[in-house]
Write an enzyme that holds these catalytic residues in place. Structure first.
Site, PDB file in Angstrom:
ATOM      1  N   ASP A 161      75.250  21.887  82.727  1.00 31.56           N
ATOM      2  CA  ASP A 161      74.628  21.973  81.413  1.00 31.56           C
ATOM      3  C   ASP A 161      75.486  21.236  80.384  1.00 31.56           C
ATOM      4  O   ASP A 161      75.766  20.056  80.547  1.00 31.56           O
ATOM      5  CB  ASP A 161      74.396  23.455  81.065  1.00 31.56           C
ATOM      6  CG  ASP A 161      73.555  23.674  79.838  1.00 31.56           C
ATOM      7  OD1 ASP A 161      72.323  23.564  79.933  1.00 31.56           O
ATOM      8  OD2 ASP A 161      74.139  23.948  78.760  1.00 31.56           O
ATOM      9  N   HIS A 215      67.955  27.006  86.695  1.00 32.24           N
ATOM     10  CA  HIS A 215      68.920  26.186  85.964  1.00 32.24           C
ATOM     11  C   HIS A 215      70.376  26.528  86.273  1.00 32.24           C
ATOM     12  O   HIS A 215      71.235  25.648  86.276  1.00 32.24           O
ATOM     13  CB  HIS A 215      68.658  26.353  84.467  1.00 32.24           C
ATOM     14  CG  HIS A 215      69.641  25.649  83.580  1.00 32.24           C
ATOM     15  ND1 HIS A 215      69.809  24.278  83.588  1.00 32.24           N
ATOM     16  CD2 HIS A 215      70.510  26.138  82.650  1.00 32.24           C
ATOM     17  CE1 HIS A 215      70.730  23.938  82.690  1.00 32.24           C
ATOM     18  NE2 HIS A 215      71.170  25.041  82.116  1.00 32.24           N
TER      19      HIS A 215
END
Length: 297
Positions: free
Chosen positions: A106, A274
């Site tokens: 991320d 994610h």
């Protein structure tokens, strides 16, 4: 929350911030960088195993966790990925390493991307998790992107608007991000979530993390465009990992995109959402060992 007896916490002062980190293990250096809205604790399911083969260093990025929160200004330069990358290079130098491998998830993956560009002599090998390049994502904005990544456009709003709204209930906001971006069967460790919440309740963290996103929409794009105009790419080997249940997979031809930003790219699709290191730790561990160990033996 600690990673076990093998790890200890430290604090290293860089030219721009004080960086809190956990480190452990013996072997070649491997830097692990976390994402939003988390801390270094997100590596708790893979770092102890990686420490069997590597000296693992897990810092909190500036503005996050227990690292310092440098003041920012209207240009948001203090939270550019260039400044965050400089922190990490100086941390590694402080630990005695002039060359090292790095993996990021991320926001940490965006720092790793910038680090590989700015410090090709220091970064030997890199892995980015569940991102497409910032410039590509902003350059291909449409309704689908604005809906799925609404937070990119919310967090960059000025005059303290997102800070005030998030600050009204930071626990809800953080947990909603974890739930919304993960796969339906994700199981986060309660101790890890408690640590994320502890840090995210700090108004300084909320502000700094908004500055991270404001920088991404301004000064980071200037740096990225400068590189693209000169056809400057990641030179070291790059591994891209992404989740089959995440927005990035649904939206981009991930490998095709990264092949325009790096010279030597491999990629793997993992069966998760994610938060790869927490949702699919065995797969992430296997991929990181496969990717980084051959370069060190």
């Amino acid at each position: 929350m600690d990673f076990g007896a093998e790890f200890r916490t430290d604090r290293i002062r860089t030219s721009g911030a004080d960086i809190h980190l956990a480190q452990g293990g013996k072997g070649p250096p491997l830097l692990l960088l976390h994402g939003y809205p988390q801390t270094h604790v997100m590596w708790h399911r893979v770092a102890p195993e990686l420490a069997r083969d590597f000296h693992v260093i897990c810092p909190d990025l500036r503005g996050y966790g227990d690292s310092s929160k440098p003041p920012s200004d209207t240009l948001h330069g203090a939270y550019s990925k260039r400044e965050m990358a400089r922190d990490m290079v100086e941390v590694m130098a402080g630990l005695g390493y002039q060359r090292f491998a790095v993996a990021g998830h991320d926001r940490g993956a965006r720092v790793a991307h910038r680090m590989a560009l700015d410090y090709p002599d220091q970064v030997s090998r890199v892995c980015v998790m569940d991102i497409a390049p910032t410039l590509h994502m902003f350059s291909h904005t449409d309704q689908n992107f604005a809906t799925g990544y609404y937070h990119w456009f919310f967090l960059i709003q000025p005059d303290g608007l997102p800070e005030r709204m998030i600050g009204a209930d930071p626990d809800y906001f953080l947990k909603e991000k974890l739930n919304r971006w993960s796969g339906p069967d994700a199981g986060f460790d309660p101790g890890a979530v408690a640590e994320y919440v502890r840090c995210f309740r700090d108004p300084r963290v909320i502000h700094a993390s908004c500055e991270d996103y404001r920088a991404a929409a301004t000064i980071d794009l200037e740096h990225d465009r400068h590189d693209r105009d000169r056809n400057r790419k990641i030179e070291c080997p790059l591994l891209v990992l992404w989740g089959s249940r995440g927005f990035v997979h649904r939206t981009y031809d991930v490998m095709a995109v990264w092949q325009r930003y790096a010279d030597k790219v491999e990629g793997r699709l993992l069966g998760c959402g994610h938060f790869l290191p927490e949702e699919a730790p065995e797969d992430v561990l296997r991929e990181l060992q496969r990717w980084f160990l051959p370069a060190t033996h």
